[in-house]
Design an enzyme around this catalytic site. Structure first.
Site, short mmCIF file in Angstrom:
data_model
loop_
_atom_site.label_atom_id
_atom_site.label_comp_id
_atom_site.label_asym_id
_atom_site.label_seq_id
_atom_site.Cartn_x
_atom_site.Cartn_y
_atom_site.Cartn_z
N ASP A 29 0.86 -1.19 0.00
CA ASP A 29 0.00 0.00 0.00
C ASP A 29 0.90 1.24 0.00
O ASP A 29 1.87 1.33 0.76
CB ASP A 29 -0.90 -0.01 1.25
N ILE A 30 0.56 2.20 -0.85
CA ILE A 30 1.40 3.39 -1.02
C ILE A 30 1.29 4.36 0.18
O ILE A 30 2.15 5.20 0.38
CB ILE A 30 1.06 4.11 -2.36
N GLU A 88 -12.44 3.48 -1.09
CA GLU A 88 -11.65 4.39 -1.93
C GLU A 88 -11.46 3.82 -3.33
O GLU A 88 -11.62 4.54 -4.32
CB GLU A 88 -10.29 4.64 -1.25
N HIS A 93 -9.85 -5.63 -2.62
CA HIS A 93 -8.48 -5.77 -2.13
C HIS A 93 -8.51 -6.09 -0.65
O HIS A 93 -9.28 -5.50 0.11
CB HIS A 93 -7.64 -4.53 -2.41
N HIS A 95 -6.49 -5.85 2.77
CA HIS A 95 -5.38 -5.18 3.46
C HIS A 95 -4.77 -6.17 4.43
O HIS A 95 -5.48 -6.71 5.29
CB HIS A 95 -5.89 -3.99 4.29
P1 5GP Z 1 -9.90 1.30 0.53
O1 5GP Z 1 -10.48 1.29 -0.86
O2 5GP Z 1 -9.77 -0.10 1.09
O3 5GP Z 1 -10.62 2.21 1.45
O4 5GP Z 1 -8.43 1.89 0.43
C1 5GP Z 1 -7.66 1.80 -0.72
C2 5GP Z 1 -6.20 1.63 -0.36
O5 5GP Z 1 -5.45 1.62 -1.55
C3 5GP Z 1 -5.63 2.75 0.53
O6 5GP Z 1 -5.00 2.18 1.67
C4 5GP Z 1 -4.64 3.46 -0.38
O7 5GP Z 1 -3.49 3.93 0.30
C5 5GP Z 1 -4.30 2.40 -1.40
N1 5GP Z 1 -3.96 2.96 -2.70
C6 5GP Z 1 -4.73 3.86 -3.40
N2 5GP Z 1 -4.12 4.15 -4.57
C7 5GP Z 1 -2.98 3.42 -4.61
C8 5GP Z 1 -1.93 3.31 -5.58
O8 5GP Z 1 -1.93 3.94 -6.64
N3 5GP Z 1 -0.91 2.48 -5.29
C9 5GP Z 1 -0.88 1.76 -4.12
N4 5GP Z 1 0.19 0.96 -3.93
N5 5GP Z 1 -1.85 1.83 -3.18
C10 5GP Z 1 -2.89 2.67 -3.43
#
Ligand code: 5GP
Length: 129
Positions: A29-30, A88, A93, A95
Site C-alpha cells: 500500500d502506497i 476508496e 483488495h 489489506h
Molecule cells: P480502501 O479502498 O480499502 O478504502 O483503500 C484503498 C487503499 O489503496 C488505501 O489504503 C490506499 O493507500 C491504497 N492505494 C490507493 N491508490 C494506490 C496506488 O496507486 N498504489 C498503491 N500501492 N496503493 C494505493
C-alpha cells in the site's frame, strides 16, 4: 474504465510488488498504516468482496494467508491483521497490516516510508514466499 489496481496489475502504474499468481497480485500500500502494509487484489475487476464467485473468494483468502505468513517472517509485529474496506478503490483488495496495537488497523495512523524502504520490504516478503 480500468481501476487504478488493474493499471497496477498491468504494469501501467508502478508498484512495489510482493507476489503474483494467475489470479491475484499483491503489492505494498502506497500510504501504509504500518511498515509492510500489503494489498492483495484479484486480477478480475470486481467491486465488492462478497460478489466474488466462491472459488475466487476462497483463492483470495488462501493467497492472502500465504502472503501474511511470509510477512510474519520478516516484519517484527504482534500479528498480521486483515481488513477489506474498498471505499476508496472499487476493486476488491485485502489489506494485510502488521499490528502491534489497535490503532494500526484504524487507517488514521499512517507511516512515512522512503522508496528504498518500500523496495526492501517488498523484496524481503517476496523472498520468504
Ligand atoms: P480502501 O479502498 O480499502 O478504502 O483503500 C484503498 C487503499 O489503496 C488505501 O489504503 C490506499 O493507500 C491504497 N492505494 C490507493 N491508490 C494506490 C496506488 O496507486 N498504489 C498503491 N500501492 N496503493 C494505493
Amino acid at each position: 474504465m480500468s481501476t487504478i489496481f488493474t493499471k497496477i496489475i498491468n504494469g501501467e502504474i508502478p508498484s512495489y510488488k510482493v507476489a503474483e499468481n494467475e489470479n491475484f497480485y499483491a503489492f505494498l500500500d502506497i500510504n501504509p498504516n504500518a511498515r509492510g502494509h500489503t494489498l492483495v487484489v484479484p486480477k478480475k475487476e470486481v467491486n465488492r468482496l462478497f460478489d466474488l464467485d466462491e472459488d475466487l473468494y476462497n483463492g483470495l483468502m488462501s493467497f492472502s494467508r500465504e502472503i501474511a505468513k511470509s510477512m510474519e517472517k520478516v516484519i517484527k509485529c504482534d500479528r498480521i491483521g486483515m481488513a477489506v474496506i474498498g471505499l476508496e478503490v472499487p476493486h476488491v483488495h485485502v489489506h494485510l497490516i502488521p499490528l502491534n496495537e489497535m490503532e494500526d488497523i484504524q487507517f488514521t495512523k499512517k507511516v512515512k516510508m522512503e522508496p528504498h524502504e518500500f523496495d526492501a520490504i517488498a523484496k524481503s516478503i517476496a523472498y520468504k514466499m
